[in-house]
Design a protein around this motif. Structure first.
Motif, short mmCIF file in Angstrom:
data_model
loop_
_atom_site.label_atom_id
_atom_site.label_comp_id
_atom_site.label_asym_id
_atom_site.label_seq_id
_atom_site.Cartn_x
_atom_site.Cartn_y
_atom_site.Cartn_z
N VAL A 78 -75.55 -4.39 -2.43
CA VAL A 78 -74.13 -4.51 -2.71
C VAL A 78 -73.45 -5.12 -1.49
N TYR A 79 -72.45 -5.94 -1.75
CA TYR A 79 -71.74 -6.65 -0.70
C TYR A 79 -70.25 -6.32 -0.77
N LEU A 80 -69.61 -6.45 0.37
CA LEU A 80 -68.15 -6.34 0.41
C LEU A 80 -67.64 -7.48 1.29
N GLN A 81 -67.00 -8.44 0.66
CA GLN A 81 -66.38 -9.53 1.39
C GLN A 81 -64.93 -9.14 1.65
N MET A 82 -64.58 -9.09 2.91
CA MET A 82 -63.23 -8.67 3.29
C MET A 82 -62.51 -9.83 3.95
N ASN A 83 -61.40 -10.23 3.37
CA ASN A 83 -60.58 -11.32 3.89
C ASN A 83 -59.21 -10.80 4.27
N SER A 84 -58.51 -11.58 5.04
CA SER A 84 -57.14 -11.22 5.45
C SER A 84 -57.09 -9.80 5.99
N LEU A 85 -57.99 -9.50 6.88
CA LEU A 85 -58.09 -8.14 7.39
C LEU A 85 -56.86 -7.75 8.21
N LYS A 86 -56.52 -6.47 8.11
CA LYS A 86 -55.36 -5.91 8.80
C LYS A 86 -55.82 -4.79 9.73
N PRO A 87 -55.05 -4.51 10.76
CA PRO A 87 -55.43 -3.39 11.64
C PRO A 87 -55.64 -2.08 10.88
N GLU A 88 -54.90 -1.87 9.82
CA GLU A 88 -55.06 -0.64 9.06
C GLU A 88 -56.34 -0.59 8.25
N ASP A 89 -57.09 -1.67 8.23
CA ASP A 89 -58.42 -1.66 7.60
C ASP A 89 -59.48 -1.08 8.55
N THR A 90 -59.09 -0.84 9.79
CA THR A 90 -60.03 -0.27 10.76
C THR A 90 -60.52 1.08 10.29
N ALA A 91 -61.84 1.22 10.19
CA ALA A 91 -62.44 2.46 9.69
C ALA A 91 -63.96 2.33 9.78
#
Length: 121
Positions: A78-91
Motif C-alpha cells: 500500500v502506498y500513500l502519496q502526500m502532496n502539498s504537505l503542511k506542518p500539521e501533517d507532522t506525525a
C-alpha cells in the motif's frame, strides 16, 4: 501472522511531497483493507486513508485533495502519496492491515512500526 515493513518518510518542507510505502507479508486474508494512520505528539492515532482490495478508498477530511492512497495487490503493498504537505501533517505514520474472516465474524489488525514524517515551515 502478518508482517508490515514501511518505507519513506523523513523531513520535507511545507508544500513538498512525500511517498510512503508499506509491504505486507504473511497470511493475508482476501477480505482486507490496507491503509495509513498517523499520530502526532500528544494526540491520538487517527485515520489518514484506507483502500480496500477492490480499490475503494476512504480519506480523512484533512487528507482529501492532497493525499492519494493506492495499493498493488500482487505485491501486497500500500502506498500513500502526500502532496502539498503542511506542518500539521507532522506525525508518525503507521501502516495498517485489517482483515476479516469470510463470515466476517473475526477481525484481525496488524500495524507497521511507524515512520516519522516531519514537515518544516
Amino acid at each position: 501472522q502478518v508482517q508490515l515493513v514501511e518505507s519513506g518518510g523523513g523531513l520535507v518542507q511545507a508544500g513538498g511531497s512525500q511517498r510512503l510505502s508499506c509491504a505486507a507479508s504473511g497470511s493475508i486474508f482476501s477480505l482486507n483493507v490496507m491503509g495509513w494512520y498517523r499520530q502526532a505528539p500528544g494526540k491520538q492515532r487517527e485515520l489518514v486513508a484506507t483502500v480496500t482490495s477492490d480499490g475503494r478508498t476512504n480519506y480523512a477530511d484533512s487528507a482529501k485533495g492532497r493525499f492519494t492512497v493506492s495499493r498493488d495487490n500482487a505485491k501486497n503493498t500500500v502506498y500513500l502519496q502526500m502532496n502539498s504537505l503542511k506542518p500539521e501533517d507532522t506525525a508518525v505514520y503507521y501502516c495498517n492491515v485489517a482483515m476479516w474472516t469470510l463470515d466476517r465474524a473475526h477481525r484481525y489488525d496488524y500495524w507497521g512500526q511507524g515512520t516519522q514524517v516531519t514537515v518544516s515551515s
